[in-house]
Design a protein around this motif. Structure first.
Motif, mmCIF file in Angstrom:
data_model
loop_
_atom_site.group_PDB
_atom_site.id
_atom_site.type_symbol
_atom_site.label_atom_id
_atom_site.label_comp_id
_atom_site.label_asym_id
_atom_site.label_seq_id
_atom_site.Cartn_x
_atom_site.Cartn_y
_atom_site.Cartn_z
ATOM 1 N N ALA B 254 8.866 -1.598 1.642
ATOM 2 C CA ALA B 254 7.497 -1.084 1.797
ATOM 3 C C ALA B 254 7.262 -0.740 3.264
ATOM 4 O O ALA B 254 6.733 0.320 3.613
ATOM 5 C CB ALA B 254 6.480 -2.119 1.317
ATOM 6 N N ARG B 255 7.719 -1.631 4.127
ATOM 7 C CA ARG B 255 7.547 -1.370 5.553
ATOM 8 C C ARG B 255 8.372 -0.165 6.003
ATOM 9 O O ARG B 255 7.858 0.741 6.655
ATOM 10 C CB ARG B 255 7.940 -2.601 6.364
ATOM 11 N N THR B 256 9.642 -0.156 5.640
ATOM 12 C CA THR B 256 10.512 0.926 6.114
ATOM 13 C C THR B 256 10.090 2.280 5.554
ATOM 14 O O THR B 256 10.218 3.304 6.231
ATOM 15 C CB THR B 256 11.983 0.669 5.699
ATOM 16 N N SER B 257 9.584 2.294 4.327
ATOM 17 C CA SER B 257 9.209 3.578 3.711
ATOM 18 C C SER B 257 7.799 4.002 4.094
ATOM 19 O O SER B 257 7.392 5.133 3.838
ATOM 20 C CB SER B 257 9.307 3.474 2.187
ATOM 21 N N GLY B 258 7.034 3.066 4.662
ATOM 22 C CA GLY B 258 5.638 3.378 4.996
ATOM 23 C C GLY B 258 4.740 3.509 3.771
ATOM 24 O O GLY B 258 3.697 4.156 3.808
ATOM 25 N N ARG B 259 5.143 2.867 2.673
ATOM 26 C CA ARG B 259 4.353 2.908 1.432
ATOM 27 C C ARG B 259 3.823 1.526 1.096
ATOM 28 O O ARG B 259 4.193 0.535 1.729
ATOM 29 C CB ARG B 259 5.224 3.375 0.246
ATOM 30 N N THR B 326 2.835 2.793 -4.176
ATOM 31 C CA THR B 326 1.503 3.353 -3.931
ATOM 32 C C THR B 326 1.493 4.068 -2.576
ATOM 33 O O THR B 326 2.387 3.865 -1.746
ATOM 34 C CB THR B 326 0.436 2.235 -3.915
ATOM 35 N N GLU B 327 0.453 4.883 -2.376
ATOM 36 C CA GLU B 327 0.356 5.611 -1.097
ATOM 37 C C GLU B 327 0.337 4.642 0.082
ATOM 38 O O GLU B 327 0.874 4.913 1.151
ATOM 39 C CB GLU B 327 -0.925 6.450 -1.069
ATOM 40 N N GLY B 328 -0.329 3.529 -0.100
ATOM 41 C CA GLY B 328 -0.444 2.569 0.994
ATOM 42 C C GLY B 328 -1.275 1.392 0.541
ATOM 43 O O GLY B 328 -1.491 1.248 -0.666
ATOM 44 N N PRO B 329 -1.719 0.533 1.431
ATOM 45 C CA PRO B 329 -1.410 0.563 2.870
ATOM 46 C C PRO B 329 0.079 0.335 3.114
ATOM 47 O O PRO B 329 0.700 -0.435 2.392
ATOM 48 C CB PRO B 329 -2.229 -0.604 3.427
ATOM 49 N N ALA B 330 0.594 0.987 4.154
ATOM 50 C CA ALA B 330 2.012 0.914 4.469
ATOM 51 C C ALA B 330 2.457 -0.537 4.635
ATOM 52 O O ALA B 330 1.830 -1.313 5.356
ATOM 53 C CB ALA B 330 2.307 1.690 5.755
ATOM 54 N N GLY B 331 3.518 -0.883 3.941
ATOM 55 C CA GLY B 331 4.099 -2.210 4.106
ATOM 56 C C GLY B 331 3.472 -3.290 3.252
ATOM 57 O O GLY B 331 3.928 -4.426 3.273
ATOM 58 N N ARG B 332 2.409 -2.934 2.497
ATOM 59 C CA ARG B 332 1.754 -3.993 1.713
ATOM 60 C C ARG B 332 2.272 -4.020 0.275
ATOM 61 O O ARG B 332 2.287 -3.013 -0.412
ATOM 62 C CB ARG B 332 0.239 -3.807 1.707
ATOM 63 N N VAL B 333 2.652 -5.228 -0.147
ATOM 64 C CA VAL B 333 3.096 -5.429 -1.528
ATOM 65 C C VAL B 333 2.058 -6.304 -2.221
ATOM 66 O O VAL B 333 1.679 -7.360 -1.696
ATOM 67 C CB VAL B 333 4.474 -6.129 -1.576
ATOM 68 N N THR B 334 1.567 -5.837 -3.373
ATOM 69 C CA THR B 334 0.582 -6.638 -4.114
ATOM 70 C C THR B 334 1.105 -6.922 -5.518
ATOM 71 O O THR B 334 1.958 -6.212 -6.036
ATOM 72 C CB THR B 334 -0.771 -5.907 -4.223
ATOM 73 N N GLN B 335 0.568 -7.982 -6.096
ATOM 74 C CA GLN B 335 0.972 -8.362 -7.446
ATOM 75 C C GLN B 335 -0.247 -8.669 -8.284
ATOM 76 O O GLN B 335 -1.124 -9.426 -7.867
ATOM 77 C CB GLN B 335 1.885 -9.586 -7.405
ATOM 78 N N LYS B 336 -0.295 -8.082 -9.470
ATOM 79 C CA LYS B 336 -1.331 -8.435 -10.441
ATOM 80 C C LYS B 336 -0.810 -9.657 -11.179
ATOM 81 O O LYS B 336 0.277 -9.627 -11.773
ATOM 82 C CB LYS B 336 -1.540 -7.269 -11.413
ATOM 83 N N SER B 337 -1.546 -10.761 -11.123
ATOM 84 C CA SER B 337 -1.054 -11.994 -11.731
ATOM 85 C C SER B 337 -1.296 -11.975 -13.238
ATOM 86 O O SER B 337 -2.049 -11.147 -13.745
ATOM 87 C CB SER B 337 -1.737 -13.205 -11.109
ATOM 88 N N THR B 338 -0.683 -12.901 -13.939
ATOM 89 C CA THR B 338 -0.819 -12.942 -15.404
ATOM 90 C C THR B 338 -2.260 -13.220 -15.810
ATOM 91 O O THR B 338 -2.681 -12.848 -16.901
ATOM 92 C CB THR B 338 0.077 -14.045 -16.011
ATOM 93 N N ILE B 339 -3.022 -13.869 -14.945
ATOM 94 C CA ILE B 339 -4.411 -14.140 -15.309
ATOM 95 C C ILE B 339 -5.341 -13.046 -14.795
ATOM 96 O O ILE B 339 -6.567 -13.159 -14.872
ATOM 97 C CB ILE B 339 -4.875 -15.538 -14.821
#
Lengths: 357, 357
Positions: B254-259, B326-339
């Motif tokens: 995510a960081r290296t790709s800027g996504r 996703t387009e961004g924010p660059a370097g951010r990884v998010t997770q939708k939890s099971t709940i």
């Protein structure tokens, strides 16, 4: 045996970019693949020896080395102590692999660096080693294009071990190796032998000399190329006599080539302090490691020319013709001693100098 | 913590060619460059994984890999214990570097093997590891062409460390990497995650399961090639999520790709025993190492096809689409939890599992 690894050179270079008060030593987390690993790689290693390729930080480097054959060589370095007169484990690790590639007759191009660090290794020492890696790579004209860093728990390593693996490119038509060694070939060595091993051992044993004996650790790519350029196909083989010294290198090549070899003790170049230290320590310099010398096997009638090329190079001071290849017996190396007799030079049989490289 | 390194597999292969009664363990002399080094290399290592090239035993190997770009990757392996369900340090060392080369989009061709052995390491264990190296290399279609062996004194290593460095050849036009990752790309994983880390940790912690959890350690060259062949330029990047797990691999890319990247917890494939062990050990499987899985970044409209290719391969059992770029924010990884909530997936910050590879 406790040897302080820090030395005066520390104060001369740029300061360690990782704050020492916060991270005085390597921790297991520096090898965990997470945030601290990332800081170590980006802020210290890349700062010391980074370049565009290394900074891409993928799983590997992509190379375009052009057509032609390649030479590929690997070496792990476990030398102790890590810092010694004339060098350290970082410069040694670069020189060692550059030389192995150069001995194949290739021009070294790229290196990988694999570090195995022990928990508790001083961050400043790592910085110093990393800078030394950079300086040695620059001097040898090789790019460090990929790397890896692991950390082991305290007591399961010894500060730092370094693997370097290198690739070089062969010019068309270059064909060097044991298979080309012929009876009658002159055997030349590029300078005084045994300096590296004696430098390390003197340090370990606390021997003091007026001027400390320095390692001969150096990159042989340039002197090797010079020799190839001048002699062409009359240069038959080269070898750098590292672990096991000149004796082991000659034994290996005698066996692989199916020839015999005969050398003369009186012709072996030796710096006087090294000769003295060998006497004190009871070591035969023929078995002591070198890290910046080459042995060349050259067609009989080009020997003088080869010697001139070697002696005319900065790293060839004290080069000498030490003997000849014989028809056989295959694998046998003999030496005419200074008092006239002849003896068989066996391969090193026990452990003479552990962790010399 | 004491873990017996010998296991049942010993009795199945050919006997160790070095007489165990005479040389039960590695000694310092096995690394000295003399006669015992020579015996170790010729009678054990070459016997296990030798071939014509390695047997030439020069300073390096000469390669003719043809024209075209190369991928070059290095990795040191310090995993402990050395033997574990489904693999050992030898097979892991081959798989690890083969995979790094394959993730660049290249076909792995040659490997170097650098061993750092500790005085006292059982000769039979070395024989077993060397055979395992051979089997893994054969299976991956790579030749071991050059090597190096060092020995360190007792208490300065941990049995065996292995560096492998590999070279692969890229087909013309292959261009994979973080720079090609685009918003909208599907993120796929080739199968259940966290098996390797949990296999090692369960062994260390003495956790018992009905059937022991095995490492997923395997060579991904074939499944990666399949994916490249089918998707062509629509395969944008691959990465094997080793140390630091899927979370760290995604963060890095995510960081290296800027996504940005978004994944769904409910889509993460997990073997039930691994899920159970993660719960007992309090570990998030996203951070646990894999050694035979790949993450693929694929053009949106080819995701189904990619999943089919993966799932149709022996090593792609349980492959899943786990999220999107996703387009961004660059370097951010998010997770939708099971709940249902969403959280940021940080890079691993401390040391979760030391010496997992």
């Amino acid at each position: 045996m406790t040897i302080s690894s820090a030395g005066p050179a520390l104060s001369q270079g740029p300061a360690c970019p990782i704050p020492i008060d916060r991270y005085p030593t390597i921790t297991l987390a520096h090898g965990g693949g997470g945030r601290l690993s990332d800081i170590l790689v980006r802020e210290l290693l890349l700062e010391a020896y980074g370049n565009d390729e290394l900074e891409r930080l993928g799983d590997g480097a992509l190379l375009d080395l052009g057509p032609g054959r390649l030479a590929f060589s690997t070496d792990s370095f476990v030398v102790y102590p890590h810092f010694f007169p004339g060098g350290d484990i970082g410069s040694l690790a670069v020189h060692g692999t550059v030389n192995d590639v150069a001995m194949c007759g290739a021009t070294p191009k790229v290196l990988s660096i694999g570090l195995i660090l022990e928990e508790g290794f001083p961050m400043e020492d790592l910085w110093r080693v990393a800078q030394s890696i950079r300086a040695a790579a620059d001097e040898a004209g090789v790019r460090i294009v990929t790397g890896d860093t692991k950390v082991v728990d305290r007591g399961k390593g010894d500060g730092i071990f370094i693997n370097t693996t290198g690739i070089g490119v062969l010019d068309e038509g270059v064909d060097l190796g044991a298979h080309r060694i012929e009876a009658g070939d002159a055997i030349l060595v590029s300078g005084p032998i045994a300096n590296h091993g004696i430098a390390i051992l003197s340090l370990r044993e606390g021997l003091e000399f007026e001027t400390p004996i320095e390692t001969d650790s150096a990159s042989l790519h340039d002197i090797a190329t010079r020799l190839r350029d001048v002699l062409g196909g009359d240069l038959h083989a080269m070898r750098d006599p590292t672990r096991g010294g000149v004796a082991s290198a000659l034994n290996e090549l005698a066996r692989t080539s199916g020839r015999g070899m005969h050398i003369e003790e009186s012709r072996l170049p030796l710096d006087p302090p090294v000769r003295g230290a060998c006497e004190i320590l009871g070591l035969d310099p023929l078995y002591v490691a070198n890290e910046g010398k080459l042995i060349a096997f050259v067609a009989e009638d080009r020997a003088d020319e080869a010697l001139e090329v070697l002696a005319g190079h900065l790293l060839g001071r004290g080069a000498a013709l030490i003997g000849r290849v014989t028809e056989g017996p295959a694998g046998r190396v003999t030496q005419k001693s200074t008092i006239g007799g002849s003896r068989v030079v066996e391969m090193l049989s026990g452990e003479q100098l552990p962790r010399i490289c």
